[in-house]
Design a protein around this motif. Sequence first.
Motif, PDB file in Angstrom:
ATOM      1  N   THR A  62       0.838  -1.205   0.000  1.00  0.00           N
ATOM      2  CA  THR A  62       0.000   0.000   0.000  1.00  0.00           C
ATOM      3  C   THR A  62       0.873   1.256   0.000  1.00  0.00           C
ATOM      4  O   THR A  62       0.469   2.276  -0.539  1.00  0.00           O
ATOM      5  CB  THR A  62      -0.958   0.019   1.197  1.00  0.00           C
ATOM      6  OG1 THR A  62      -0.194  -0.085   2.410  1.00  0.00           O
ATOM      7  CG2 THR A  62      -1.957  -1.129   1.119  1.00  0.00           C
ATOM      8  N   HIS A  63       2.067   1.153   0.605  1.00  0.00           N
ATOM      9  CA  HIS A  63       2.950   2.324   0.646  1.00  0.00           C
ATOM     10  C   HIS A  63       4.302   1.950   1.242  1.00  0.00           C
ATOM     11  O   HIS A  63       4.477   0.863   1.806  1.00  0.00           O
ATOM     12  CB  HIS A  63       2.327   3.461   1.456  1.00  0.00           C
ATOM     13  CG  HIS A  63       2.114   3.151   2.907  1.00  0.00           C
ATOM     14  ND1 HIS A  63       1.180   2.244   3.356  1.00  0.00           N
ATOM     15  CD2 HIS A  63       2.705   3.642   4.035  1.00  0.00           C
ATOM     16  CE1 HIS A  63       1.207   2.183   4.675  1.00  0.00           C
ATOM     17  NE2 HIS A  63       2.135   3.019   5.115  1.00  0.00           N
ATOM     18  N   TYR A  64       5.234   2.907   1.115  1.00  0.00           N
ATOM     19  CA  TYR A  64       6.550   2.738   1.724  1.00  0.00           C
ATOM     20  C   TYR A  64       6.509   3.260   3.152  1.00  0.00           C
ATOM     21  O   TYR A  64       6.408   4.466   3.382  1.00  0.00           O
ATOM     22  CB  TYR A  64       7.617   3.509   0.932  1.00  0.00           C
ATOM     23  CG  TYR A  64       8.975   3.450   1.616  1.00  0.00           C
ATOM     24  CD1 TYR A  64       9.769   2.323   1.497  1.00  0.00           C
ATOM     25  CD2 TYR A  64       9.431   4.509   2.392  1.00  0.00           C
ATOM     26  CE1 TYR A  64      10.995   2.251   2.142  1.00  0.00           C
ATOM     27  CE2 TYR A  64      10.656   4.444   3.040  1.00  0.00           C
ATOM     28  CZ  TYR A  64      11.428   3.311   2.914  1.00  0.00           C
ATOM     29  OH  TYR A  64      12.639   3.233   3.557  1.00  0.00           O
ATOM     30  N   MET A  66       8.170   1.513   7.127  1.00  0.00           N
ATOM     31  CA  MET A  66       8.853   0.347   7.675  1.00  0.00           C
ATOM     32  C   MET A  66       7.880  -0.756   8.097  1.00  0.00           C
ATOM     33  O   MET A  66       8.188  -1.945   7.959  1.00  0.00           O
ATOM     34  CB  MET A  66       9.710   0.771   8.871  1.00  0.00           C
ATOM     35  CG  MET A  66      10.472  -0.370   9.504  1.00  0.00           C
ATOM     36  SD  MET A  66      11.577   0.198  10.800  1.00  0.00           S
ATOM     37  CE  MET A  66      10.424   0.687  12.055  1.00  0.00           C
ATOM     38  N   ASP A  67       6.702  -0.366   8.622  1.00  0.00           N
ATOM     39  CA  ASP A  67       5.775  -1.370   9.142  1.00  0.00           C
ATOM     40  C   ASP A  67       4.928  -2.031   8.043  1.00  0.00           C
ATOM     41  O   ASP A  67       4.041  -2.828   8.348  1.00  0.00           O
ATOM     42  CB  ASP A  67       4.873  -0.774  10.242  1.00  0.00           C
ATOM     43  CG  ASP A  67       4.112   0.452   9.790  1.00  0.00           C
ATOM     44  OD1 ASP A  67       4.516   1.086   8.800  1.00  0.00           O
ATOM     45  OD2 ASP A  67       3.115   0.789  10.452  1.00  0.00           O
ATOM     46  N   HIS A  68       5.205  -1.697   6.785  1.00  0.00           N
ATOM     47  CA  HIS A  68       4.477  -2.324   5.677  1.00  0.00           C
ATOM     48  C   HIS A  68       5.419  -3.004   4.682  1.00  0.00           C
ATOM     49  O   HIS A  68       5.005  -3.932   3.990  1.00  0.00           O
ATOM     50  CB  HIS A  68       3.594  -1.283   4.965  1.00  0.00           C
ATOM     51  CG  HIS A  68       2.546  -0.734   5.878  1.00  0.00           C
ATOM     52  ND1 HIS A  68       1.231  -1.145   5.858  1.00  0.00           N
ATOM     53  CD2 HIS A  68       2.639   0.168   6.896  1.00  0.00           C
ATOM     54  CE1 HIS A  68       0.558  -0.510   6.810  1.00  0.00           C
ATOM     55  NE2 HIS A  68       1.386   0.292   7.459  1.00  0.00           N
ATOM     56  N   VAL A  69       6.665  -2.555   4.631  1.00  0.00           N
ATOM     57  CA  VAL A  69       7.633  -3.156   3.693  1.00  0.00           C
ATOM     58  C   VAL A  69       8.671  -4.024   4.417  1.00  0.00           C
ATOM     59  O   VAL A  69       9.469  -4.703   3.772  1.00  0.00           O
ATOM     60  CB  VAL A  69       8.375  -2.082   2.858  1.00  0.00           C
ATOM     61  CG1 VAL A  69       7.391  -1.151   2.168  1.00  0.00           C
ATOM     62  CG2 VAL A  69       9.354  -1.266   3.700  1.00  0.00           C
ATOM     63  N   GLY A 160      -4.791   0.177   3.337  1.00  0.00           N
ATOM     64  CA  GLY A 160      -3.534   0.754   3.789  1.00  0.00           C
ATOM     65  C   GLY A 160      -3.778   1.790   4.876  1.00  0.00           C
ATOM     66  O   GLY A 160      -4.732   1.683   5.656  1.00  0.00           O
ATOM     67  N   ASP A 161      -2.928   2.817   4.910  1.00  0.00           N
ATOM     68  CA  ASP A 161      -2.957   3.764   6.032  1.00  0.00           C
ATOM     69  C   ASP A 161      -3.634   5.087   5.699  1.00  0.00           C
ATOM     70  O   ASP A 161      -3.509   6.051   6.456  1.00  0.00           O
ATOM     71  CB  ASP A 161      -1.529   4.029   6.520  1.00  0.00           C
ATOM     72  CG  ASP A 161      -0.987   2.872   7.342  1.00  0.00           C
ATOM     73  OD1 ASP A 161      -1.667   1.830   7.418  1.00  0.00           O
ATOM     74  OD2 ASP A 161       0.116   3.003   7.904  1.00  0.00           O
ATOM     75  N   VAL A 162      -4.364   5.140   4.594  1.00  0.00           N
ATOM     76  CA  VAL A 162      -5.152   6.356   4.350  1.00  0.00           C
ATOM     77  C   VAL A 162      -6.211   6.499   5.447  1.00  0.00           C
ATOM     78  O   VAL A 162      -6.611   7.606   5.803  1.00  0.00           O
ATOM     79  CB  VAL A 162      -5.760   6.345   2.919  1.00  0.00           C
ATOM     80  CG1 VAL A 162      -6.824   5.293   2.748  1.00  0.00           C
ATOM     81  CG2 VAL A 162      -6.308   7.715   2.553  1.00  0.00           C
ATOM     82  N   GLY A 204      -4.674  -0.539   7.370  1.00  0.00           N
ATOM     83  CA  GLY A 204      -3.317  -0.898   7.776  1.00  0.00           C
ATOM     84  C   GLY A 204      -3.183  -1.120   9.263  1.00  0.00           C
ATOM     85  O   GLY A 204      -2.306  -1.871   9.712  1.00  0.00           O
ATOM     86  N   HIS A 205      -4.043  -0.471  10.032  1.00  0.00           N
ATOM     87  CA  HIS A 205      -4.012  -0.588  11.495  1.00  0.00           C
ATOM     88  C   HIS A 205      -5.450  -0.638  12.013  1.00  0.00           C
ATOM     89  O   HIS A 205      -6.314   0.048  11.491  1.00  0.00           O
ATOM     90  CB  HIS A 205      -3.268   0.596  12.113  1.00  0.00           C
ATOM     91  CG  HIS A 205      -1.869   0.733  11.583  1.00  0.00           C
ATOM     92  ND1 HIS A 205      -0.787   0.114  12.176  1.00  0.00           N
ATOM     93  CD2 HIS A 205      -1.386   1.375  10.493  1.00  0.00           C
ATOM     94  CE1 HIS A 205       0.308   0.393  11.475  1.00  0.00           C
ATOM     95  NE2 HIS A 205      -0.027   1.152  10.443  1.00  0.00           N
ATOM     96  N   GLY A 206      -5.668  -1.453  13.063  1.00  0.00           N
ATOM     97  CA  GLY A 206      -7.011  -1.618  13.618  1.00  0.00           C
ATOM     98  C   GLY A 206      -7.637  -2.905  13.119  1.00  0.00           C
ATOM     99  O   GLY A 206      -6.988  -3.717  12.439  1.00  0.00           O
TER     100      GLY A 206
HETATM  101 ZN   LIG Z   1       1.330   1.770   8.932  1.00  0.00          ZN
END
Ligand SMILES: [Zn+2]
Length: 224
Positions: A62-64, A66-69, A160-162, A204-206
């Motif tokens: 979803t994006h760059y 650290m917690d996703h790549v 993702g984190d949007v 991404g979270h929750g």
């Molecule tokens: Zn995140």
Amino acid sequence: MVQSLGDDVWWYDLTGVNAALVDDGGTLTLIDTGMPWHGDRLIAGLIEAGFERRDVERILLTHYDMDHVGGLSAFERTDATVYVGAADATLVAGDRSPPLGNHKGAFQRLSSALVDPPELPIEPLSDGETVGSFTAYHTPGHTPGHVSYVSESLSAALLGDVVREKGGQFHPSPWYLSYDTCDVRRSITSLVERAPPFEIAVPGHGTPFERGGSDRLADLAARL
Ligand SMILES: [Zn+2]
């Protein structure tokens, strides 16, 4: 370790960050990879869902951040291809460094010391491009190259984190974690307008929603 959210969609709860596994019409697809130390948990979850490490053919980021790549290195020396929004792809590949002039970029610059570029092919994605049954929607703000993935046939969105889930509803990416919160709001509204309806929604979270995902997102857009 993995939890089924519906036919062919599994949720990884990686303690504070989510990833997902999708059997996309026979092509095993991982969406995001957690922190650098999550590789073993990603592979254990694959086995729990009935697969192996080598079965993963696509990794959609979803994006760059650290917690996703971070867990990408667990898939080196496989045939997996990594897909990521164009503006974040050069960061994933290590071709440039995050900008120090933005508070979020500066945070990414610090954390980038903990993540090596993966030895995997990286395909940059533009808005509206498709990978398997997923359409990539460019949803900038949290990061410039952030994308959310929606599959109409799976009735599933990997947001993702949007947005993040807290207290049973979605909230926009907060200022301190975002490049640009105006872009975050615009991205949420645009995603609601453009994406087809979906039941499953994994932020991404929750905690993900198994039902009514697009309605929850529309509720958030109405509150912005
Ligand atoms: Zn995140």
